[in-house]
Write a protein that holds these residues in place. Structure first.
Motif, PDB file in Angstrom:
ATOM      1  N   SER A 167       0.814  -1.210   0.000  1.00 44.37           N
ATOM      2  CA  SER A 167       0.000   0.000   0.000  1.00 44.37           C
ATOM      3  C   SER A 167       0.851   1.265   0.000  1.00 44.37           C
ATOM      4  O   SER A 167       0.398   2.318  -0.459  1.00 44.37           O
ATOM      5  CB  SER A 167      -0.937   0.010   1.212  1.00 44.37           C
ATOM      6  N   SER A 168       2.072   1.166   0.513  1.00 43.24           N
ATOM      7  CA  SER A 168       2.942   2.348   0.587  1.00 43.24           C
ATOM      8  C   SER A 168       3.552   2.719  -0.757  1.00 43.24           C
ATOM      9  O   SER A 168       3.997   3.850  -0.956  1.00 43.24           O
ATOM     10  CB  SER A 168       4.074   2.109   1.596  1.00 43.24           C
ATOM     11  N   LEU A 169       3.575   1.774  -1.684  1.00 44.44           N
ATOM     12  CA  LEU A 169       4.198   2.024  -2.983  1.00 44.44           C
ATOM     13  C   LEU A 169       3.288   2.881  -3.854  1.00 44.44           C
ATOM     14  O   LEU A 169       2.091   2.638  -3.939  1.00 44.44           O
ATOM     15  CB  LEU A 169       4.489   0.710  -3.705  1.00 44.44           C
ATOM     16  N   SER A 170       3.863   3.869  -4.491  1.00 46.26           N
ATOM     17  CA  SER A 170       3.122   4.614  -5.513  1.00 46.26           C
ATOM     18  C   SER A 170       3.755   4.407  -6.875  1.00 46.26           C
ATOM     19  O   SER A 170       3.052   4.335  -7.890  1.00 46.26           O
ATOM     20  CB  SER A 170       3.075   6.100  -5.169  1.00 46.26           C
ATOM     21  N   THR A 171       5.089   4.301  -6.912  1.00 46.06           N
ATOM     22  CA  THR A 171       5.803   3.973  -8.146  1.00 46.06           C
ATOM     23  C   THR A 171       6.895   2.970  -7.816  1.00 46.06           C
ATOM     24  O   THR A 171       7.394   2.908  -6.693  1.00 46.06           O
ATOM     25  CB  THR A 171       6.452   5.223  -8.791  1.00 46.06           C
ATOM     26  N   LEU A 172       7.271   2.180  -8.802  1.00 39.84           N
ATOM     27  CA  LEU A 172       8.342   1.208  -8.636  1.00 39.84           C
ATOM     28  C   LEU A 172       8.935   0.923 -10.008  1.00 39.84           C
ATOM     29  O   LEU A 172       8.211   0.621 -10.954  1.00 39.84           O
ATOM     30  CB  LEU A 172       7.816  -0.081  -8.008  1.00 39.84           C
ATOM     31  N   VAL A 173      10.250   1.031 -10.099  1.00 35.21           N
ATOM     32  CA  VAL A 173      10.969   0.794 -11.349  1.00 35.21           C
ATOM     33  C   VAL A 173      12.097  -0.186 -11.053  1.00 35.21           C
ATOM     34  O   VAL A 173      12.719  -0.130  -9.988  1.00 35.21           O
ATOM     35  CB  VAL A 173      11.560   2.112 -11.907  1.00 35.21           C
ATOM     36  N   GLY A 174      12.353  -1.103 -11.966  1.00 32.26           N
ATOM     37  CA  GLY A 174      13.442  -2.047 -11.736  1.00 32.26           C
ATOM     38  C   GLY A 174      13.620  -3.012 -12.891  1.00 32.26           C
ATOM     39  O   GLY A 174      13.085  -2.823 -13.988  1.00 32.26           O
ATOM     40  N   ASN A 175      14.375  -4.068 -12.634  1.00 31.12           N
ATOM     41  CA  ASN A 175      14.629  -5.134 -13.606  1.00 31.12           C
ATOM     42  C   ASN A 175      13.965  -6.412 -13.126  1.00 31.12           C
ATOM     43  O   ASN A 175      13.637  -6.551 -11.943  1.00 31.12           O
ATOM     44  CB  ASN A 175      16.138  -5.365 -13.764  1.00 31.12           C
ATOM     45  N   PHE A 176      13.764  -7.361 -14.048  1.00 29.16           N
ATOM     46  CA  PHE A 176      13.151  -8.621 -13.653  1.00 29.16           C
ATOM     47  C   PHE A 176      13.759  -9.797 -14.392  1.00 29.16           C
ATOM     48  O   PHE A 176      14.346  -9.656 -15.469  1.00 29.16           O
ATOM     49  CB  PHE A 176      11.626  -8.594 -13.883  1.00 29.16           C
ATOM     50  N   VAL A 177      13.607 -10.967 -13.781  1.00 32.94           N
ATOM     51  CA  VAL A 177      13.940 -12.253 -14.394  1.00 32.94           C
ATOM     52  C   VAL A 177      12.688 -13.105 -14.305  1.00 32.94           C
ATOM     53  O   VAL A 177      12.132 -13.278 -13.222  1.00 32.94           O
ATOM     54  CB  VAL A 177      15.091 -12.969 -13.674  1.00 32.94           C
ATOM     55  N   GLN A 178      12.218 -13.629 -15.425  1.00 35.92           N
ATOM     56  CA  GLN A 178      11.030 -14.479 -15.450  1.00 35.92           C
ATOM     57  C   GLN A 178      11.434 -15.900 -15.797  1.00 35.92           C
ATOM     58  O   GLN A 178      12.145 -16.134 -16.772  1.00 35.92           O
ATOM     59  CB  GLN A 178      10.028 -13.964 -16.483  1.00 35.92           C
ATOM     60  N   VAL A 179      10.994 -16.843 -14.976  1.00 32.97           N
ATOM     61  CA  VAL A 179      11.290 -18.261 -15.203  1.00 32.97           C
ATOM     62  C   VAL A 179       9.986 -18.982 -15.518  1.00 32.97           C
ATOM     63  O   VAL A 179       9.044 -18.966 -14.723  1.00 32.97           O
ATOM     64  CB  VAL A 179      11.958 -18.907 -13.976  1.00 32.97           C
ATOM     65  N   GLY A 180       9.919 -19.599 -16.695  1.00 31.79           N
ATOM     66  CA  GLY A 180       8.725 -20.310 -17.113  1.00 31.79           C
ATOM     67  C   GLY A 180       8.653 -21.704 -16.543  1.00 31.79           C
ATOM     68  O   GLY A 180       9.593 -22.178 -15.885  1.00 31.79           O
ATOM     69  N   PRO A 181       7.553 -22.411 -16.770  1.00 33.37           N
ATOM     70  CA  PRO A 181       7.371 -23.772 -16.235  1.00 33.37           C
ATOM     71  C   PRO A 181       8.441 -24.752 -16.702  1.00 33.37           C
ATOM     72  O   PRO A 181       8.728 -25.718 -16.010  1.00 33.37           O
ATOM     73  CB  PRO A 181       5.991 -24.174 -16.775  1.00 33.37           C
ATOM     74  N   ASP A 182       9.028 -24.490 -17.880  1.00 36.43           N
ATOM     75  CA  ASP A 182      10.057 -25.388 -18.407  1.00 36.43           C
ATOM     76  C   ASP A 182      11.461 -24.974 -18.002  1.00 36.43           C
ATOM     77  O   ASP A 182      12.445 -25.563 -18.441  1.00 36.43           O
ATOM     78  CB  ASP A 182       9.957 -25.450 -19.931  1.00 36.43           C
ATOM     79  N   GLY A 183      11.570 -23.931 -17.150  1.00 40.75           N
ATOM     80  CA  GLY A 183      12.881 -23.470 -16.703  1.00 40.75           C
ATOM     81  C   GLY A 183      13.503 -22.406 -17.579  1.00 40.75           C
ATOM     82  O   GLY A 183      14.571 -21.887 -17.259  1.00 40.75           O
ATOM     83  N   SER A 184      12.860 -22.058 -18.700  1.00 40.79           N
ATOM     84  CA  SER A 184      13.412 -21.023 -19.567  1.00 40.79           C
ATOM     85  C   SER A 184      13.336 -19.663 -18.884  1.00 40.79           C
ATOM     86  O   SER A 184      12.405 -19.383 -18.120  1.00 40.79           O
ATOM     87  CB  SER A 184      12.633 -20.977 -20.889  1.00 40.79           C
ATOM     88  N   LYS A 185      14.320 -18.802 -19.163  1.00 39.37           N
ATOM     89  CA  LYS A 185      14.405 -17.507 -18.506  1.00 39.37           C
ATOM     90  C   LYS A 185      14.300 -16.367 -19.507  1.00 39.37           C
ATOM     91  O   LYS A 185      14.854 -16.432 -20.609  1.00 39.37           O
ATOM     92  CB  LYS A 185      15.732 -17.377 -17.740  1.00 39.37           C
ATOM     93  N   LEU A 186      13.578 -15.329 -19.113  1.00 39.63           N
ATOM     94  CA  LEU A 186      13.503 -14.080 -19.854  1.00 39.63           C
ATOM     95  C   LEU A 186      13.832 -12.954 -18.885  1.00 39.63           C
ATOM     96  O   LEU A 186      13.543 -13.045 -17.689  1.00 39.63           O
ATOM     97  CB  LEU A 186      12.107 -13.871 -20.439  1.00 39.63           C
ATOM     98  N   THR A 187      14.448 -11.897 -19.393  1.00 37.33           N
ATOM     99  CA  THR A 187      14.802 -10.753 -18.553  1.00 37.33           C
ATOM    100  C   THR A 187      14.244  -9.477 -19.166  1.00 37.33           C
ATOM    101  O   THR A 187      13.819  -9.451 -20.321  1.00 37.33           O
ATOM    102  CB  THR A 187      16.324 -10.626 -18.407  1.00 37.33           C
TER     103      THR A 187
END
Length: 260
Positions: free
Chosen positions: A94-114
């Motif tokens: 609730s305290s957040l109004s904005t947030l910027v950053g990087n991410f790593v996404q891991v799919g069900p098969d283990g593949s990664k996207l950034t």
């Protein structure tokens, strides 16, 4: 595989299935706004300028045990510590109004996207996936679109039917506003699992994980009704920079919703 990972991240109900539409054409030359109407944009908005220590190597996401059992009882009760942990997570979100950053996404098969992400509450988010992925995701407060620059398409979903709505709510009390089925903590993380049941497609879950020491959101995992997990870990977080509001605009002007 890319589209599958994004689809699992959304975990929408049948009535919220996307309507594919052609991608809007680029804005007129010389227009400086960053908009979802530009399918060939290769440059990203300026990175956060607030002083911080940047991670040169993305963190390794914590992948949930696929054999885990999650209580499904609607009569789940929590002790004082669990309630305090839920209150802490609710207060942080609730305290957040904005947030910027990087991410790593891991799919069900283990593949990664950034990639990079930009949040402006309430209801606005933009995920930009790094090359060679042609995908971006944009929410404008009402709808969320998944854009594919390679196919020149965008799929439209009601934001209210995606797990992202919990992260983008202006204010939230998890124990009051969601169906929390599990709360746990250890030396590193506070973990909260939210469950959603649908009579047609089954049960989906969202697991939020916050760091115990800094109280910041570290990752979330969406489990679709088939039991497949998509995990997104975030890092290099900046709450001081306000993204350009035009980043979250979706151009529906020339494309009406198909009938049906």
């Amino acid at each position: 595989m890319i589209a599958a990972g994004v689809g699992l991240l959304l975990a929408v109900a049948p009535q919220a299935m996307a309507e594919p539409t052609p991608m809007p054409k680029p804005s007129p030359k010389g227009e400086r706004q960053i908009s979802a109407a530009d399918p060939v944009r290769q440059t990203r908005p300026p990175q956060p300028t607030a002083p911080m220590t940047k991670l040169t190597t993305p963190p390794e996401p914590v992948i949930p045990d696929p054999r885990r059992n999650v209580p499904a009882s609607i009569f789940t009760t929590f002790d004082a510590k669990q309630k305090a942990d839920a209150a802490r997570v609710s207060s942080y979100l609730s305290s957040l109004s904005t947030l910027v950053g990087n991410f790593v996404q891991v799919g069900p098969d283990g593949s990664k996207l950034t990639g990079d992400f930009y949040i402006m509450k309430p209801g606005k988010v933009r995920f930009e996936y790094d090359n060679p992925s042609p995908i971006s995701m944009i929410a404008d407060g009402q709808s969320l679109v998944v854009r594919d620059r390679k196919l020149a398409t965008q799929d439209v979903y009601p934001l209210s039917q995606t797990p992202l709505r919990y992260l983008l709510s202006d204010k939230i009390d998890l124990l009051r506003d969601t169906n929390v089925v599990a709360i746990s903590s250890d030396d590193l993380y506070i973990s909260i699992i939210i469950e959603e049941k649908n009579a047609v497609i089954g049960t989906s879950r969202l697991m939020l994980m916050l760091g115990v020491k800094d109280g910041q959101l570290k990752q979330w995992t969406v489990t679709d009704p088939q039991g497949y997990d998509t995990t997104v870990a975030i890092y290099n977080l900046d709450t001081s920079r306000r993204p350009d509001p035009t980043m979250f605009k979706i151009d529906y002007t020339d494309y009406s919703t198909p009938p049906g």
